[in-house]
Scaffold this active site. Structure first.
Site, short mmCIF file in Angstrom:
data_model
loop_
_atom_site.label_atom_id
_atom_site.label_comp_id
_atom_site.label_asym_id
_atom_site.label_seq_id
_atom_site.Cartn_x
_atom_site.Cartn_y
_atom_site.Cartn_z
N ASP A 89 -23.32 43.71 -2.95
CA ASP A 89 -24.04 42.52 -2.49
C ASP A 89 -25.55 42.75 -2.62
O ASP A 89 -26.06 43.81 -2.24
CB ASP A 89 -23.64 42.30 -1.01
CG ASP A 89 -24.11 40.98 -0.46
OD1 ASP A 89 -24.28 40.03 -1.23
OD2 ASP A 89 -24.30 40.91 0.78
N HIS A 90 -26.26 41.77 -3.12
CA HIS A 90 -27.73 41.83 -3.24
C HIS A 90 -28.26 43.13 -3.85
O HIS A 90 -29.12 43.79 -3.26
CB HIS A 90 -28.41 41.61 -1.87
CG HIS A 90 -28.21 40.23 -1.36
ND1 HIS A 90 -28.87 39.13 -1.85
CD2 HIS A 90 -27.38 39.75 -0.39
CE1 HIS A 90 -28.46 38.04 -1.22
NE2 HIS A 90 -27.56 38.39 -0.33
N ASP A 111 -29.77 40.74 -7.73
CA ASP A 111 -30.56 39.73 -7.03
C ASP A 111 -32.03 39.88 -7.43
O ASP A 111 -32.78 40.66 -6.84
CB ASP A 111 -30.38 39.88 -5.51
CG ASP A 111 -31.21 38.83 -4.75
OD1 ASP A 111 -31.91 38.05 -5.41
OD2 ASP A 111 -31.13 38.83 -3.51
N GLU A 141 -28.54 35.23 -8.61
CA GLU A 141 -28.99 34.19 -7.68
C GLU A 141 -30.16 33.40 -8.25
O GLU A 141 -31.05 33.96 -8.87
CB GLU A 141 -29.39 34.85 -6.36
CG GLU A 141 -29.84 33.88 -5.28
CD GLU A 141 -29.89 34.54 -3.91
OE1 GLU A 141 -28.91 35.21 -3.54
OE2 GLU A 141 -30.91 34.38 -3.22
N HIS A 217 -24.34 32.11 -0.17
CA HIS A 217 -24.83 33.18 0.71
C HIS A 217 -25.23 32.57 2.04
O HIS A 217 -25.41 31.36 2.15
CB HIS A 217 -26.04 33.87 0.07
CG HIS A 217 -25.65 34.83 -1.00
ND1 HIS A 217 -25.71 36.20 -0.82
CD2 HIS A 217 -25.17 34.63 -2.25
CE1 HIS A 217 -25.29 36.79 -1.93
NE2 HIS A 217 -24.95 35.86 -2.81
N GLY A 218 -25.40 33.44 3.03
CA GLY A 218 -25.84 32.96 4.34
C GLY A 218 -24.88 31.93 4.89
O GLY A 218 -25.29 30.92 5.45
N SER A 220 -22.37 32.23 7.22
CA SER A 220 -21.71 32.41 8.52
C SER A 220 -21.83 31.14 9.37
O SER A 220 -22.80 30.39 9.26
CB SER A 220 -22.34 33.59 9.28
OG SER A 220 -21.72 34.79 8.88
N ASN A 260 -20.03 34.10 1.35
CA ASN A 260 -20.46 35.39 1.90
C ASN A 260 -20.57 35.35 3.42
O ASN A 260 -21.25 34.49 3.98
CB ASN A 260 -21.81 35.78 1.30
CG ASN A 260 -21.67 36.32 -0.11
OD1 ASN A 260 -20.65 36.08 -0.76
ND2 ASN A 260 -22.65 37.05 -0.57
P1 13P Z 1 -24.53 35.64 6.78
O1 13P Z 1 -25.71 36.34 7.37
O2 13P Z 1 -24.61 34.15 7.01
O3 13P Z 1 -23.23 36.18 7.22
O4 13P Z 1 -24.61 35.81 5.19
C1 13P Z 1 -24.15 36.99 4.59
C2 13P Z 1 -24.52 37.09 3.15
O5 13P Z 1 -24.98 36.16 2.52
C3 13P Z 1 -24.30 38.38 2.49
O6 13P Z 1 -24.76 38.37 1.18
O1 G3H Z 2 -27.09 39.67 2.82
C1 G3H Z 2 -27.18 40.54 3.65
C2 G3H Z 2 -25.98 41.09 4.31
O2 G3H Z 2 -25.75 40.43 5.51
C3 G3H Z 2 -26.13 42.58 4.50
O3 G3H Z 2 -27.16 42.89 5.32
O4 G3H Z 2 -28.74 44.62 4.47
O5 G3H Z 2 -28.19 44.40 6.93
O6 G3H Z 2 -26.51 45.32 5.32
P1 G3H Z 2 -27.68 44.40 5.51
ZN ZN Z 3 -26.46 37.14 0.87
#
Ligand code: 13P
Ligand code: G3H
Ligand code: ZN
Length: 314
Positions: A89-90, A111, A141, A217-218, A220, A260
């Site tokens: 991820d990222h 990313d 992205e 993404h983001g 939640s 995500n």
């Molecule tokens: P949340 O912070 O909304 O769970 O998003 C996670 C995310 O985008 C990880 O790449």
């Molecule tokens: O996109 C970010 C994820 O929530 C991961 O976050 O860098 O704190 O592991 P982190």
């Molecule tokens: Zn993300």
């Protein structure tokens, strides 16, 4: 069933109009909770780790961390009856992306969204070349992950959110497999000041112009009951707000296939952990006091798999 390429999971989701949540992990408890939830729901599963998670697992060393996660996820995938993939991820640093590819991740994200379009294209195309040569699929992205308030100007929105006209060109120039368009979400527990709002018109255009599996993404939802439970047991999480499940379902209708999710799991876990420690202060066995957090994580996982349409698709 098998340790599979993320592309296999997402191409199917794209064809059949559902989304698969990608769950972030850092440790064993979250991993077990997620896999148990997915097995019970007979759902395909994407596990993802950030660069920070890899560093954490490797005690500072990216190669050790990446190998740790591959051994864990691949080993486990072989003994359960659902397809599981492992995604970086990222990915922002070349060293982490290469570490993930070498260790055996089945997909990586590059990313480079903070750079101007041309540089994003250049950096993404380079990773696509390396990753595809190793049989690894790639996510990129466009636009930036940043909440956009209602009252900002059109110019400000354009500066932050995805430009759909660039999306088709970006895919052609890079050969990327999945695309994450910024449509108004942001990471963490504080996504919106007022009402939640996403730019679905941009999303629809990006889908139309690319046809690719798209990633939110983001994403939640920041369940209020779990935030409240955590706060009742000593947490101080004030003003938290996520993307409501109904809105996620709408995003799936317009072409999102990977959702995500990290923050919701973190909130669920901390609520369970705080409650457990408060209810049984004499307990000092981590396998016992970590159990309730794990149960809450699993519950969130199962709910997401169901409302995103991934349940029953394994
Ligand atoms: P949340 O912070 O909304 O769970 O998003 C996670 C995310 O985008 C990880 O790449
Ligand atoms: O996109 C970010 C994820 O929530 C991961 O976050 O860098 O704190 O592991 P982190
Ligand atoms: Zn993300």
């Amino acid at each position: 069933m098998a340790y599979v390429n993320t592309k296999e999971i997402l191409d199917k989701a794209n064809k059949e109009f559902y989304a698969v949540p990608a769950f972030n992990i850092n440790n064993l408890e979250f991993f077990h909770a997620i896999v148990e939830g997915a097995v019970e729901e007979r759902a395909p599963l994407i596990i993802e780790t950030s660069e920070g998670a890899i560093k954490y697992a490797g005690n500072g060393d990216p190669f050790r961390g990446a190998k740790f996660f591959v051994d864990l996820v691949k080993g486990y995938a072989e003994s359960v009856d659902i397809p599981i993939s492992l995604h970086l991820d990222h990915g922002k640093n070349f060293s982490f992306i290469v570490a993930a590819i070498k260790a055996g991740y089945t997909s990586v994200m590059i990313d480079a969204s903070e750079f101007p379009f041309e540089e994003n294209v250049e950096r993404t195309a380079e990773i696509v070349k390396i990753a595809h040569a190793a049989g690894v699929s790639v996510e990129a992205e466009l636009g930036r992950l940043k909440g956009v308030e209602d009252n900002v100007s059109v110019d400000e929105r354009d500066a932050v959110l995805v430009n759909p006209d660039e999306a088709g060109r970006f895919v052609e120039l890079t050969g990327v497999d999945f695309l994450a368009p910024a449509i108004g979400t942001s990471h963490g527990a504080f996504k919106f000041k007022g009402e939640a709002k996403l730019d679905f018109e941009r999303l629809k255009k990006v889908k139309e112009l690319t046809g690719l599996p798209l990633v939110l993404h983001g994403a939640s939802s920041v369940p209020e009951d779990l935030v409240e439970l955590a706060n009742q047991h000593g947490a101080k999480i004030e003003g938290a707000k996520g993307v409501p499940p109904e809105m996620l379902k709408e995003a799936v209708r317009y072409g999102i296939n990977k959702v995500n999710t990290d923050t919701d799991l973190r909130i669920a876990f901390v609520a369970g952990l705080r409650k457990s420690l408060a209810d049984d202060p004499a307990q000092f066995d981590p396998r016992k006091y970590l159990k309730l957090g794990k149960e809450y994580v699993k519950k969130v996982v199962k709910e997401r798999l169901r409302f995103l349409g991934a349940a029953g698709k394994a």
